[in-house]
Design an enzyme around this catalytic site. Sequence first.
Site, PDB file in Angstrom:
ATOM      1  N   ASP A  30       0.851  -1.192   0.000  1.00 18.60           N
ATOM      2  CA  ASP A  30       0.000   0.000   0.000  1.00 18.60           C
ATOM      3  C   ASP A  30       0.890   1.247   0.000  1.00 18.60           C
ATOM      4  O   ASP A  30       1.898   1.310   0.696  1.00 18.60           O
ATOM      5  CB  ASP A  30      -0.918  -0.004   1.229  1.00 18.60           C
ATOM      6  CG  ASP A  30      -2.080   0.959   1.079  1.00 18.60           C
ATOM      7  OD1 ASP A  30      -3.225   0.487   0.950  1.00 18.60           O
ATOM      8  OD2 ASP A  30      -1.850   2.190   1.080  1.00 18.60           O
ATOM      9  N   ILE A  31       0.475   2.251  -0.781  1.00 12.69           N
ATOM     10  CA  ILE A  31       1.273   3.476  -0.909  1.00 12.69           C
ATOM     11  C   ILE A  31       1.246   4.294   0.389  1.00 12.69           C
ATOM     12  O   ILE A  31       2.142   5.101   0.641  1.00 12.69           O
ATOM     13  CB  ILE A  31       0.747   4.309  -2.115  1.00 12.69           C
ATOM     14  CG1 ILE A  31       1.831   5.201  -2.680  1.00 12.69           C
ATOM     15  CG2 ILE A  31      -0.501   5.093  -1.760  1.00 12.69           C
ATOM     16  CD1 ILE A  31       1.490   5.785  -4.047  1.00 12.69           C
ATOM     17  N   ASN A  87     -12.848  -3.190   2.271  1.00  6.35           N
ATOM     18  CA  ASN A  87     -13.841  -2.127   2.425  1.00  6.35           C
ATOM     19  C   ASN A  87     -14.771  -2.149   1.226  1.00  6.35           C
ATOM     20  O   ASN A  87     -14.319  -2.291   0.086  1.00  6.35           O
ATOM     21  CB  ASN A  87     -13.141  -0.768   2.521  1.00  6.35           C
ATOM     22  CG  ASN A  87     -12.300  -0.640   3.782  1.00  6.35           C
ATOM     23  OD1 ASN A  87     -12.686  -1.138   4.832  1.00  6.35           O
ATOM     24  ND2 ASN A  87     -11.152  -0.002   3.674  1.00  6.35           N
ATOM     25  N   GLY A  93     -15.946   2.681   3.507  1.00  4.31           N
ATOM     26  CA  GLY A  93     -14.623   3.305   3.406  1.00  4.31           C
ATOM     27  C   GLY A  93     -13.853   2.945   2.151  1.00  4.31           C
ATOM     28  O   GLY A  93     -12.638   3.157   2.081  1.00  4.31           O
ATOM     29  N   GLN A  94     -14.552   2.402   1.146  1.00  5.01           N
ATOM     30  CA  GLN A  94     -13.862   2.029  -0.097  1.00  5.01           C
ATOM     31  C   GLN A  94     -13.563   3.285  -0.913  1.00  5.01           C
ATOM     32  O   GLN A  94     -14.471   4.068  -1.216  1.00  5.01           O
ATOM     33  CB  GLN A  94     -14.733   1.075  -0.917  1.00  5.01           C
ATOM     34  CG  GLN A  94     -14.038   0.574  -2.184  1.00  5.01           C
ATOM     35  CD  GLN A  94     -14.856  -0.482  -2.924  1.00  5.01           C
ATOM     36  OE1 GLN A  94     -16.012  -0.762  -2.581  1.00  5.01           O
ATOM     37  NE2 GLN A  94     -14.254  -1.075  -3.943  1.00  5.01           N
ATOM     38  N   HIS A 100     -10.354  -5.141  -3.473  1.00  8.67           N
ATOM     39  CA  HIS A 100      -9.010  -5.379  -2.952  1.00  8.67           C
ATOM     40  C   HIS A 100      -9.102  -5.823  -1.501  1.00  8.67           C
ATOM     41  O   HIS A 100     -10.038  -5.463  -0.779  1.00  8.67           O
ATOM     42  CB  HIS A 100      -8.129  -4.131  -3.079  1.00  8.67           C
ATOM     43  CG  HIS A 100      -8.762  -2.871  -2.563  1.00  8.67           C
ATOM     44  ND1 HIS A 100      -9.691  -2.172  -3.291  1.00  8.67           N
ATOM     45  CD2 HIS A 100      -8.605  -2.211  -1.387  1.00  8.67           C
ATOM     46  CE1 HIS A 100     -10.076  -1.109  -2.596  1.00  8.67           C
ATOM     47  NE2 HIS A 100      -9.446  -1.116  -1.430  1.00  8.67           N
ATOM     48  N   HIS A 102      -6.955  -5.806   1.975  1.00  7.11           N
ATOM     49  CA  HIS A 102      -5.819  -5.287   2.729  1.00  7.11           C
ATOM     50  C   HIS A 102      -5.302  -6.415   3.635  1.00  7.11           C
ATOM     51  O   HIS A 102      -6.095  -7.035   4.356  1.00  7.11           O
ATOM     52  CB  HIS A 102      -6.245  -4.141   3.641  1.00  7.11           C
ATOM     53  CG  HIS A 102      -6.796  -2.927   2.955  1.00  7.11           C
ATOM     54  ND1 HIS A 102      -6.084  -1.757   2.815  1.00  7.11           N
ATOM     55  CD2 HIS A 102      -8.010  -2.679   2.394  1.00  7.11           C
ATOM     56  CE1 HIS A 102      -6.841  -0.841   2.217  1.00  7.11           C
ATOM     57  NE2 HIS A 102      -8.009  -1.379   1.944  1.00  7.11           N
TER      58      HIS A 102
END
Length: 114
Positions: A30-31, A87, A93-94, A100, A102
């Site tokens: 994740d960035i 999410n 909270g998407q 995806h 997490h």
Amino acid sequence: MSDCIFCKIVDKEIPADIVYEDDLVVAFNDIEPQAPTHILVIPKEHIESLNEIHEDHKQLIGHIHLVIKKLAKESNIADKGYRIVSNCGKEGGQTVDHIHYHIIGGRNLTWPPG
Ligand code: 5GP
Ligand code: ZN
């Protein structure tokens, strides 16, 4: 999908720190990591969210779980414990509309989520 950032990562149109890839999925860091380990696992197929999965995706979704298990082990968080989050939708909270998962770990995670 042409304007989807995760499809662009799948197509290597934008760079990502890819930690695993096979015919069906890509996994990358994740960035904006929320924990020492924060990996995103995505299907190569553009599926908007959990709301869009159907019977034909059973094998893919099962495969994603096996990839998660493998990456958790390789990241040395399997035994300590970690969290999987997908999410879904605005109130979930998407923020990226390509399904995806997490993988979050490497610290004590609190509950309930915010
Ligand atoms: P969501 O909020 O949709 O559950 O999660 C989207 C995640 O994607 C966020 O944790 C965010 O930091 C990450 N993200 C968004 N854009 C990029 C990107 O271009 N590269 C990477 N590696 N992660 C991204
Ligand atoms: Zn996409």
